[in-house]
Scaffold this active site. Structure first.
Site, short mmCIF file in Angstrom:
data_model
loop_
_atom_site.label_atom_id
_atom_site.label_comp_id
_atom_site.label_asym_id
_atom_site.label_seq_id
_atom_site.Cartn_x
_atom_site.Cartn_y
_atom_site.Cartn_z
N GLU A 1 41.22 -68.45 34.46
CA GLU A 1 42.33 -68.75 35.36
C GLU A 1 43.45 -67.76 35.05
O GLU A 1 44.01 -67.77 33.95
CB GLU A 1 42.79 -70.20 35.16
CG GLU A 1 43.81 -70.68 36.18
CD GLU A 1 44.05 -72.18 36.06
OE1 GLU A 1 43.73 -72.91 37.01
OE2 GLU A 1 44.55 -72.62 35.01
N ALA B 1 54.75 -68.72 30.38
CA ALA B 1 53.59 -67.91 30.04
C ALA B 1 52.35 -68.77 30.26
O ALA B 1 52.45 -69.99 30.39
CB ALA B 1 53.68 -67.44 28.59
N LYS B 2 51.18 -68.15 30.31
CA LYS B 2 49.96 -68.91 30.58
C LYS B 2 49.68 -69.92 29.47
O LYS B 2 49.29 -71.05 29.73
CB LYS B 2 48.76 -67.96 30.74
CG LYS B 2 47.43 -68.67 31.06
CD LYS B 2 47.45 -69.34 32.43
CE LYS B 2 46.22 -70.18 32.73
NZ LYS B 2 46.46 -71.13 33.82
N VAL B 3 49.88 -69.51 28.25
CA VAL B 3 49.64 -70.42 27.13
C VAL B 3 50.98 -70.77 26.50
O VAL B 3 51.75 -69.89 26.12
CB VAL B 3 48.71 -69.78 26.07
CG1 VAL B 3 48.50 -70.72 24.89
CG2 VAL B 3 47.38 -69.41 26.71
#
Lengths: 344, 344
Positions: free
Chosen positions: A140, A338-340
């Site tokens: 993703e 952020a993505k994580v």
């Protein structure tokens, strides 16, 4: 490649998960030999909304009491509750969240059954848990979760059906990819609809029972992508105070597919529209709800209620994507995210 | 007679509860002979925030896993989870909420230990549970809860100390009425402070760990009395998406007394103020937090963290009362609310 593409990809992703359901059945067979009195789930963000779905589904179908973990008891307070007789589930798209890993590590040390549900099986979370369910959503790229959310819900649904050894439920799930495809056909309708909400600064989002999670997911997407202060509520909690917010024109978004809680949900939105002049956006297959809505989003009839969260969230995702574009914002780069996200 | 009077009454109410603590010790002695693996709590509104406090306190001090009930599983879905090995607690000021009573009724039929915490012991809830703790707040006339909230928190605190048979904790609680009195001396400061927020339409309220409940209670009061769209967050959950909302001048309210989670809370509000130009209202005894705040509300130093929610909520109540008055609204008659809300 990005959020819009990942939203459209969901029928394929969900179809792939259903084809590989023996992964879940294998874990269920082993879990069935373990004794546990209750379930504790640790998760953040969209994964926490999947935990909310699990709370209702494992409660109703599997009669399991479900507690949502308070990770700070494990990290900052270093005084975790006793979990020896629990099944402890960590849900994380990335599998990297330190706080979720801490809960699973303590649970496993205490002798609990531990299960990770993640899109990255080779992660700290995957390595900490005794069992792992890979949600297999594929990579993703967008910061905002879409396909990992529905893939996680479907994995939870398979887990529930597997623990219950319920063939009828497995059969009902087979319809999901086609139902999601039909919802995606509403794309243009939703794109036109959101123009009206270009300057909406705040709203509330209602859902109850199985679709309590839809209210949370719709709200979170509105906040993180479109910067709309959207707050989720169950129809019951909403009446215990927050209903005071609603004045003429106040936007109320609601996911209310037909089912056990839909009469109560329709009665509440009717009261909000008729008595308080709220403006309603409704995702529903209930004629009375669609008629009350200034912006109706019709669902196909006959969706089993326990599956409906994976269908109702599709137009909610499209709503959030298109309103973000309508505001001239970039859905791939939400402010400050952020993505994580690493939290304790 | 009304909300303001009831806010000011709290030192006396809390002092009275402490004098009658043998009620709680008697119930604890009986509960101590029952075996239970986990706790489930059913509650709505401000009582649900007291349940959140119990989740952290019973988790940390008593090592009990705490699940918050999904009442719809008991009412609409008629498929409650298995509770034979649970302690099930219903918290309701009025004791009249049908959904909370349904949870306790099912739990008792299943053989669970059942406890009601209520300001009306002679209520449906009080009659359904095996044991009752009367919070003894006296009649609360205002629609918005104030003294019943702190009285319920104190009853939960006594329950935790009683189950742990911890004399040191009982001794710490004895300081509470005086600490609350000192917070009430901030009344004029808070009254002047709220002028600045007269036209605030939305905000977020942060708290973590024990003061997660303070974030919820402060938010609910702002919504129900002052019609401000205030949403509560833990510092961790906030970073998983909603932080995108914060832009120049966005109001952030925070309860961050010193304790295990305060370093993390201060780091977050610093980031919001310095990097995102948020405006901070801070209830704290941490110098670094007060200096970041445009509107600081200092706490007395040395409050044990587990007691701090009953102290931090006092200026939050005053903030909500005065901003309601500053907006020309009537704190005794919030729009569309009644003292007792009946939901299923």
């Amino acid at each position: 490649m990005g959020l819009y593409h990942e939203i459209l990809e969901q029928p394929n992703v969900l179809g792939g998960i259903l084809k590989n359901r023996e992964q879940v059945e294998g874990v269920c067979a082993q879990l069935g030999r373990r004794r546990f009195e209750f379930v504790m789930i640790a998760a953040r963000g969209s994964s926490d909304h999947a935990a909310l779905y699990a709370k209702y589904l494992l409660g109703m179908v599997n009669r399991l009491p479900v507690a949502l973990a308070a990770p700070s008891l494990f990290t900052f307070y270093e005084s975790p509750p006793r979990l020896a007789n629990a099944l402890v589930i960590g849900i994380s798209q990335s599998g990297a969240s330190e706080d979720i890993v801490s809960v699973l590590r303590s649970a496993r040390q205490q002798g609990a059954a531990t299960l990770a549900i993640t899109n990255h099986a080779a992660s700290a979370l995957g390595e900490t848990a005794e069992w792992v369910l890979d949600v297999r959503a594929g990579e993703e790229r967008a910061i905002a979760a879409s396909k990992t959310y529905t893939a996680t819900l479907l994995t939870v649904a398979l887990l529930s059906a597997g623990l219950a050894q319920d063939a009828a439920r497995f059969a009902e799930l087979e319809r999901l990819p086609e139902l999601v495809s039909r919802m995606l056909e509403e794309d243009l309708r939703v794109q036109r609809m959101v123009e009206r909400y270009r300057y909406m600064a705040q709203c509330i989002v209602l859902g109850r029972g199985f679709n309590y999670t839809t209210a949370f997911e719709w709200s979170l997407k509105l906040k993180e992508l479109a910067y709309v202060a959207a707050e989720p509520y169950s129809s019951a909690d909403f009446q215990h105070g927050p209903i005071a917010l609603v004045e003429n024109g106040f936007p109320v978004l609601a996911a209310l597919p037909s089912g056990r809680v839909s009469d109560e949900m329709v009665a509440l939105v009717r009261r909000l529209v008729v008595e308080r002049q709220a403006e309603l956006v409704a995702i529903s297959d209930v004629q009375g709800a669609l008629e009350l809505a200034r912006s109706p989003i019709p669902l196909p009839a006959g969706i089993p209620e326990w599956i409906s969260p994976m269908v109702c969230v599709i137009p909610a995702q499209l709503f959030c994507y298109h309103i973000t574009r309508a505001k001239g914002l970039d859905p791939e780069h939400p402010r400050g995210l952020a993505k994580v996200t690493l939290t304790r």
